[in-house]
Motif scaffolding. Structure first.
Motif, short mmCIF file in Angstrom:
data_model
loop_
_atom_site.label_atom_id
_atom_site.label_comp_id
_atom_site.label_asym_id
_atom_site.label_seq_id
_atom_site.Cartn_x
_atom_site.Cartn_y
_atom_site.Cartn_z
N VAL A 18 0.84 -1.21 0.00
CA VAL A 18 0.00 0.00 0.00
C VAL A 18 0.87 1.26 0.00
O VAL A 18 0.62 2.21 -0.74
CB VAL A 18 -0.94 -0.01 1.22
CG1 VAL A 18 -1.61 1.36 1.39
CG2 VAL A 18 -2.00 -1.09 1.07
N ILE A 19 1.93 1.27 0.81
CA ILE A 19 2.82 2.43 0.89
C ILE A 19 3.53 2.67 -0.44
O ILE A 19 3.61 3.80 -0.93
CB ILE A 19 3.84 2.25 2.03
CG1 ILE A 19 3.12 2.26 3.39
CG2 ILE A 19 4.90 3.35 1.99
CD1 ILE A 19 4.01 1.93 4.56
N TRP A 22 1.11 3.96 -3.02
CA TRP A 22 0.75 5.34 -2.69
C TRP A 22 1.86 6.31 -3.07
O TRP A 22 1.60 7.38 -3.65
CB TRP A 22 0.45 5.47 -1.20
CG TRP A 22 0.15 6.89 -0.79
CD1 TRP A 22 -1.02 7.56 -0.91
CD2 TRP A 22 1.08 7.82 -0.21
NE1 TRP A 22 -0.89 8.85 -0.45
CE2 TRP A 22 0.38 9.04 -0.02
CE3 TRP A 22 2.42 7.73 0.16
CZ2 TRP A 22 1.00 10.15 0.53
CZ3 TRP A 22 3.03 8.85 0.69
CH2 TRP A 22 2.32 10.04 0.88
N ASN A 25 1.82 6.70 -6.83
CA ASN A 25 0.70 7.55 -7.26
C ASN A 25 0.95 9.02 -6.93
O ASN A 25 0.60 9.92 -7.71
CB ASN A 25 -0.59 7.09 -6.59
CG ASN A 25 -1.05 5.73 -7.10
OD1 ASN A 25 -0.60 5.26 -8.14
ND2 ASN A 25 -1.94 5.09 -6.36
N TRP A 26 1.55 9.27 -5.76
CA TRP A 26 1.84 10.66 -5.38
C TRP A 26 2.86 11.28 -6.33
O TRP A 26 2.68 12.43 -6.77
CB TRP A 26 2.37 10.70 -3.95
CG TRP A 26 2.66 12.10 -3.49
CD1 TRP A 26 1.77 13.03 -3.05
CD2 TRP A 26 3.95 12.74 -3.46
NE1 TRP A 26 2.42 14.22 -2.74
CE2 TRP A 26 3.75 14.06 -2.98
CE3 TRP A 26 5.24 12.32 -3.77
CZ2 TRP A 26 4.81 14.95 -2.81
CZ3 TRP A 26 6.29 13.21 -3.62
CH2 TRP A 26 6.06 14.51 -3.14
N TRP A 201 8.83 3.41 -7.69
CA TRP A 201 7.99 2.92 -6.59
C TRP A 201 7.07 1.80 -7.04
O TRP A 201 6.91 0.79 -6.36
CB TRP A 201 7.18 4.07 -5.98
CG TRP A 201 7.98 5.06 -5.20
CD1 TRP A 201 8.09 6.40 -5.45
CD2 TRP A 201 8.80 4.81 -4.05
NE1 TRP A 201 8.92 7.00 -4.53
CE2 TRP A 201 9.35 6.04 -3.65
CE3 TRP A 201 9.10 3.67 -3.32
CZ2 TRP A 201 10.21 6.17 -2.56
CZ3 TRP A 201 9.95 3.78 -2.21
CH2 TRP A 201 10.49 5.01 -1.86
N TRP A 202 6.46 1.98 -8.22
CA TRP A 202 5.57 0.93 -8.73
C TRP A 202 6.37 -0.34 -9.04
O TRP A 202 5.89 -1.45 -8.82
CB TRP A 202 4.85 1.41 -9.98
CG TRP A 202 3.82 2.45 -9.71
CD1 TRP A 202 3.13 2.65 -8.55
CD2 TRP A 202 3.36 3.47 -10.61
NE1 TRP A 202 2.27 3.71 -8.67
CE2 TRP A 202 2.38 4.23 -9.92
CE3 TRP A 202 3.67 3.80 -11.92
CZ2 TRP A 202 1.72 5.30 -10.51
CZ3 TRP A 202 3.01 4.87 -12.51
CH2 TRP A 202 2.06 5.61 -11.82
#
Length: 230
Positions: A18-19, A22, A25-26, A201-202
């Motif tokens: 989840v982190i 997120w 996405n940010w 991140w992804w």
């Protein structure tokens, strides 16, 4: 397929997933915001005045991940004194100030551009050298020290960024867009960097899923067909 997840490992994996998603996405959101700002049409302002003799300084800049120096002069508009860059020089070592016609007293300067609020010093800013005209922040309040007292009292607290500017690299000079004359005031992190961070991140999130499944398969808790020990 059979799957017997480890409860604690699954909980920490889901939280981490989840982190990571997120954060991706940010960063992508920041990318789209900055791209939209770069495409927005600024509310241009006009400046018209004369260059003040002895006002030229060299100010360090970080432009599109490259070290550069900006040749800055003070313009007397008759009402205010405004500091404005006239050239961006892409090199690591600071050039010598007062080279070229900008050092001439009374040289007329007229341009279209934007007034920007100056950025302050940070922990990584170098030490200014007023004796040699070398500065590491484009702050009118600091640069005002090079002016006589009567002119220093009329200095505008903002910086005027012309729409176009001289760009010099490897001894070659051309006129081009000023990367600081845009609605998006920050210059140290272009939109493309945010997109790269989002992909990172992804990618970590996908790698985490792969490691999680591989670990359960290795422990015999994940089987893709009955009777398989592989």
């Amino acid at each position: 397929m059979t799957f017997r997840p480890l409860p604690v490992l699954t909980l920490f994996t889901l939280a981490s997933l989840v982190i990571l998603v997120w954060l991706g996405n940010w960063q992508y959101g920041r990318f789209t915001e900055k791209m939209a700002l770069d495409k927005a049409e600024p509310e241009w302002a006009l400046i018209d005045g004369s260059v003040i003799q002895g006002s030229e300084t060299m100010v360090y800049a970080y432009v599109d991940a490259n070290a550069a120096w900006r040749r800055v002069v003070a313009i007397d508009t008759g009402r205010d004194v405004v500091f404005t860059p006239t050239e961006i020089i892409y090199q690591v070592e600071p050039p010598s100030p007062c080279e070229g016609p900008d050092c001439s007293a009374g040289l007329r300067y007229a341009a279209r551009g934007l007034y920007q609020v100056p950025r302050g010093r940070n922990a990584f800013s170098g030490e200014d050298s007023p004796q040699t005209g070398i500065y590491y922040t484009l702050d009118p309040a600091v640069l005002a020290a090079v002016l006589p007292a009567d002119l220093a009292g009329r200095v505008d607290g903002r910086v005027f960024e012309p729409e176009t500017i001289r760009l010099t690299e490897n001894g070659r000079t051309m006129v081009g867009e000023n990367p600081f004359a845009r609605v998006r005031a920050d210059s140290e992190l272009p939109p493309q960097r945010h997109f790269g961070y989002a992909i990172t991140w992804w990618g970590l999130a996908m790698a985490l899923i792969g490691v999680y499944l591989a670990f359960h398969h290795q422990q015999g808790r994940l089987r893709f067909r009955k009777g398989s020990d592989a």
